[in-house]
Scaffold this motif. Structure first.
Motif, PDB file in Angstrom:
ATOM      1  N   ALA A  88      20.523 -46.712  19.612  1.00  0.00           N
ATOM      2  CA  ALA A  88      19.499 -47.577  19.023  1.00  0.00           C
ATOM      3  C   ALA A  88      18.329 -46.766  18.474  1.00  0.00           C
ATOM      4  O   ALA A  88      17.886 -46.980  17.332  1.00  0.00           O
ATOM      5  N   VAL A  89      17.833 -45.831  19.272  1.00  0.00           N
ATOM      6  CA  VAL A  89      16.693 -45.024  18.832  1.00  0.00           C
ATOM      7  C   VAL A  89      17.073 -44.169  17.633  1.00  0.00           C
ATOM      8  O   VAL A  89      16.303 -44.040  16.668  1.00  0.00           O
ATOM      9  N   GLY A  90      18.269 -43.576  17.665  1.00  0.00           N
ATOM     10  CA  GLY A  90      18.724 -42.759  16.541  1.00  0.00           C
ATOM     11  C   GLY A  90      18.823 -43.560  15.250  1.00  0.00           C
ATOM     12  O   GLY A  90      18.411 -43.093  14.182  1.00  0.00           O
ATOM     13  N   ALA A  91      19.362 -44.782  15.340  1.00  0.00           N
ATOM     14  CA  ALA A  91      19.494 -45.631  14.160  1.00  0.00           C
ATOM     15  C   ALA A  91      18.130 -46.028  13.604  1.00  0.00           C
ATOM     16  O   ALA A  91      17.911 -46.024  12.386  1.00  0.00           O
ATOM     17  N   LEU A  92      17.193 -46.347  14.493  1.00  0.00           N
ATOM     18  CA  LEU A  92      15.853 -46.742  14.055  1.00  0.00           C
ATOM     19  C   LEU A  92      15.106 -45.579  13.403  1.00  0.00           C
ATOM     20  O   LEU A  92      14.426 -45.760  12.386  1.00  0.00           O
ATOM     21  N   ILE A  93      15.249 -44.383  13.973  1.00  0.00           N
ATOM     22  CA  ILE A  93      14.609 -43.207  13.377  1.00  0.00           C
ATOM     23  C   ILE A  93      15.178 -42.942  11.990  1.00  0.00           C
ATOM     24  O   ILE A  93      14.436 -42.705  11.033  1.00  0.00           O
ATOM     25  N   ALA A  94      16.501 -42.988  11.882  1.00  0.00           N
ATOM     26  CA  ALA A  94      17.148 -42.711  10.596  1.00  0.00           C
ATOM     27  C   ALA A  94      16.726 -43.725   9.542  1.00  0.00           C
ATOM     28  O   ALA A  94      16.429 -43.353   8.394  1.00  0.00           O
ATOM     29  N   TYR A  95      16.674 -44.994   9.916  1.00  0.00           N
ATOM     30  CA  TYR A  95      16.379 -46.040   8.934  1.00  0.00           C
ATOM     31  C   TYR A  95      14.910 -46.039   8.526  1.00  0.00           C
ATOM     32  O   TYR A  95      14.577 -46.034   7.334  1.00  0.00           O
ATOM     33  N   PHE A  96      14.029 -46.024   9.507  1.00  0.00           N
ATOM     34  CA  PHE A  96      12.608 -46.164   9.188  1.00  0.00           C
ATOM     35  C   PHE A  96      11.946 -44.853   8.785  1.00  0.00           C
ATOM     36  O   PHE A  96      10.748 -44.839   8.505  1.00  0.00           O
ATOM     37  N   TYR A  97      12.719 -43.784   8.720  1.00  0.00           N
ATOM     38  CA  TYR A  97      12.187 -42.526   8.194  1.00  0.00           C
ATOM     39  C   TYR A  97      11.668 -42.733   6.766  1.00  0.00           C
ATOM     40  O   TYR A  97      10.631 -42.191   6.381  1.00  0.00           O
ATOM     41  N   VAL A  98      12.380 -43.536   5.981  1.00  0.00           N
ATOM     42  CA  VAL A  98      11.968 -43.789   4.590  1.00  0.00           C
ATOM     43  C   VAL A  98      11.890 -45.276   4.251  1.00  0.00           C
ATOM     44  O   VAL A  98      11.404 -45.635   3.173  1.00  0.00           O
ATOM     45  N   ALA A  99      12.377 -46.137   5.130  1.00  0.00           N
ATOM     46  CA  ALA A  99      12.424 -47.572   4.817  1.00  0.00           C
ATOM     47  C   ALA A  99      11.132 -48.266   5.226  1.00  0.00           C
ATOM     48  O   ALA A  99      10.515 -47.909   6.234  1.00  0.00           O
ATOM     49  N   PRO A 100      10.704 -49.272   4.466  1.00  0.00           N
ATOM     50  CA  PRO A 100       9.527 -50.055   4.852  1.00  0.00           C
ATOM     51  C   PRO A 100       9.868 -50.934   6.057  1.00  0.00           C
ATOM     52  O   PRO A 100      11.035 -51.222   6.298  1.00  0.00           O
ATOM     53  N   PRO A 101       8.874 -51.341   6.843  1.00  0.00           N
ATOM     54  CA  PRO A 101       7.454 -51.102   6.607  1.00  0.00           C
ATOM     55  C   PRO A 101       6.919 -49.788   7.175  1.00  0.00           C
ATOM     56  O   PRO A 101       5.794 -49.413   6.872  1.00  0.00           O
TER      57      PRO A 101
ATOM     58  N   TRP B  59      16.886 -45.224   0.250  1.00  0.00           N
ATOM     59  CA  TRP B  59      15.498 -45.673   0.190  1.00  0.00           C
ATOM     60  C   TRP B  59      14.620 -44.755  -0.654  1.00  0.00           C
ATOM     61  O   TRP B  59      13.646 -45.214  -1.263  1.00  0.00           O
ATOM     62  N   ASP B  60      14.937 -43.467  -0.720  1.00  0.00           N
ATOM     63  CA  ASP B  60      14.194 -42.596  -1.639  1.00  0.00           C
ATOM     64  C   ASP B  60      14.431 -43.023  -3.082  1.00  0.00           C
ATOM     65  O   ASP B  60      13.539 -42.945  -3.928  1.00  0.00           O
ATOM     66  N   PHE B  61      15.644 -43.492  -3.364  1.00  0.00           N
ATOM     67  CA  PHE B  61      15.945 -44.013  -4.703  1.00  0.00           C
ATOM     68  C   PHE B  61      15.181 -45.301  -4.957  1.00  0.00           C
ATOM     69  O   PHE B  61      14.558 -45.483  -6.015  1.00  0.00           O
ATOM     70  N   ARG B  62      15.191 -46.203  -3.985  1.00  0.00           N
ATOM     71  CA  ARG B  62      14.486 -47.474  -4.142  1.00  0.00           C
ATOM     72  C   ARG B  62      12.971 -47.259  -4.254  1.00  0.00           C
ATOM     73  O   ARG B  62      12.288 -48.012  -4.963  1.00  0.00           O
ATOM     74  N   ASN B  63      12.462 -46.244  -3.557  1.00  0.00           N
ATOM     75  CA  ASN B  63      11.029 -45.967  -3.598  1.00  0.00           C
ATOM     76  C   ASN B  63      10.611 -45.164  -4.827  1.00  0.00           C
ATOM     77  O   ASN B  63       9.424 -44.922  -5.036  1.00  0.00           O
ATOM     78  N   GLY B  64      11.588 -44.707  -5.605  1.00  0.00           N
ATOM     79  CA  GLY B  64      11.290 -43.964  -6.817  1.00  0.00           C
ATOM     80  C   GLY B  64      11.103 -42.477  -6.622  1.00  0.00           C
ATOM     81  O   GLY B  64      10.856 -41.736  -7.586  1.00  0.00           O
ATOM     82  N   THR B  65      11.259 -41.992  -5.383  1.00  0.00           N
ATOM     83  CA  THR B  65      11.025 -40.576  -5.098  1.00  0.00           C
ATOM     84  C   THR B  65      12.069 -39.688  -5.744  1.00  0.00           C
ATOM     85  O   THR B  65      11.745 -38.631  -6.314  1.00  0.00           O
ATOM     86  N   ASP B  66      13.340 -40.082  -5.651  1.00  0.00           N
ATOM     87  CA  ASP B  66      14.413 -39.257  -6.214  1.00  0.00           C
ATOM     88  C   ASP B  66      14.313 -39.161  -7.734  1.00  0.00           C
ATOM     89  O   ASP B  66      14.556 -38.104  -8.319  1.00  0.00           O
ATOM     90  N   MET B  67      13.978 -40.258  -8.379  1.00  0.00           N
ATOM     91  CA  MET B  67      13.853 -40.240  -9.832  1.00  0.00           C
ATOM     92  C   MET B  67      12.673 -39.371 -10.264  1.00  0.00           C
ATOM     93  O   MET B  67      12.730 -38.678 -11.286  1.00  0.00           O
ATOM     94  N   GLU B  68      11.598 -39.378  -9.466  1.00  0.00           N
ATOM     95  CA  GLU B  68      10.443 -38.548  -9.770  1.00  0.00           C
ATOM     96  C   GLU B  68      10.806 -37.076  -9.679  1.00  0.00           C
ATOM     97  O   GLU B  68      10.422 -36.258 -10.520  1.00  0.00           O
ATOM     98  N   ALA B  69      11.588 -36.718  -8.632  1.00  0.00           N
ATOM     99  CA  ALA B  69      12.026 -35.327  -8.480  1.00  0.00           C
ATOM    100  C   ALA B  69      12.932 -34.907  -9.632  1.00  0.00           C
ATOM    101  O   ALA B  69      12.865 -33.773 -10.119  1.00  0.00           O
TER     102      ALA B  69
END
Length: 305
Positions: free
Chosen positions: A128-141, A63-73
């Motif tokens: 469940a909580v671990g998966a949600l934290i990991a995913y939505f840390y950088v994923a929308p919304p 998601w950092d790649f999709r959001n453009g963050t990695d390319m900016e770095a």
């Protein structure tokens, strides 16, 4: 590149000690306080925890790649990228990277299902909580890692402190207790410190990409002060654990692991080039792993005595 090296680089496999230590702590706590140790359940817990952690690493890269963050770095002079580089460097297609990412989550979920059969369905809440934290840390919304309000730091503390320690304890005993929660605080805070410090390496690129980490919001000077406070709070919580009898007094030897990061802090200025923070990252990771290891060994010695 052989497949094992490829896998290690793509998943940033070298980061797994920050997840293994809490799992070991919770398991040792179950043995010392409750006299319970089930090797099969411990192995499944380790496999599940590693898979979940590597999924977290990869979904963040995705998601950092999709959001453009990695390319900016990558494209910002002087910034140090902390991702695997497989997507931003064009070494792997996004589709293949995504398949490997979700395969790791599948392994973690399978391990959670197995553990729920032997220890109780409550363990599925941790999955469940671990998966949600990991995913939505950088994923929308939600993207709470981009919001700069401390949500990401709290999530890291929960995901790398309370959940693995308390979850591992529950797997072995089938019960919840306040002791493993207290035991989780020092390692949880130190891992939070590690993840907070890594933002210093590329905070200007994060700012340009719209990723509002606390370092971006507060600026370098205030963030360094907070980083120091977080370090001292981590070790103060270790003293509290000893004071409440959660750890034996000789666990205070773990205080010595604070020496290296304190030394690095003293060499930093209010403003620094990104490479100046690499020693802080190394010292922070060493402190987290070494402190947790000493805590686990001290607790195990207490159990044998």
């Amino acid at each position: 590149m052989n497949k094992w090296i490829f896998f290690k680089k793509a998943t940033r496999f070298g980061t797994i000690p920050v997840m293994l230590i809490p799992v070991v702590l919770g398991t040792v706590g179950a043995y010392v306080w409750g006299g319970e140790f089930h090797p099969f359940l411990f192995v499944i817990t380790i496999i599940g925890a590693i898979s979940a952690h590597l999924f977290s690493n990869m979904v963040n890269d995705l998601w950092d790649f999709r959001n453009g963050t990695d390319m900016e770095a990558k494209n910002t002079p002087g910034m140090i990228s902390t991702n695997s580089g497989f997507l931003s460097g064009g070494l792997l297609s996004e589709a293949v990277f995504a398949v490997l990412t979700w395969s790791l989550l599948a392994v973690a979920v399978f391990c959670g299902a197995v553990l729920s059969i032997y220890s109780g369905w409550e363990i599925l809440w941790f999955v469940a909580v671990g998966a949600l934290i990991a995913y939505f840390y950088v994923a929308p919304p939600l993207r709470f890692g981009y919001r700069g309000k401390g949500y990401s730091e709290f999530a890291i503390f929960v995901a790398f402190g309370i959940m693995p320690v308390l979850g591992s304890y529950f797997v072995q005993t089938g019960e919840f207790s306040l002791k493993p929660v207290l035991l989780s605080v020092p390692v949880g805070l130190l891992t939070t410190l590690l993840l907070f410090n890594h933002h210093f390496l590329h905070w200007k690129a994060d700012e340009q990409a719209g990723k509002r980490t606390l370092v971006v919001v507060w600026g370098e000077r205030k963030s360094l002060i907070f980083s120091c406070v977080l370090l001292y709070t981590s070790y103060a919580s270790l003293i509290v654990c000893v004071g409440f009898g959660v750890l034996p007094v000789y666990a205070l030897l773990a205080l010595l692991t604070a020496v290296a990061p304190v030394h690095v802090y003293r060499g930093l200025q209010p403003q620094n080039a990104s490479p100046a923070y690499l020693p802080l990252m190394g010292a922070s990771q060493q402190a987290s792993v070494r402190c947790g290891t000493i805590m686990a060994v001290a607790l195990l010695i207490q159990g044998f005595m």
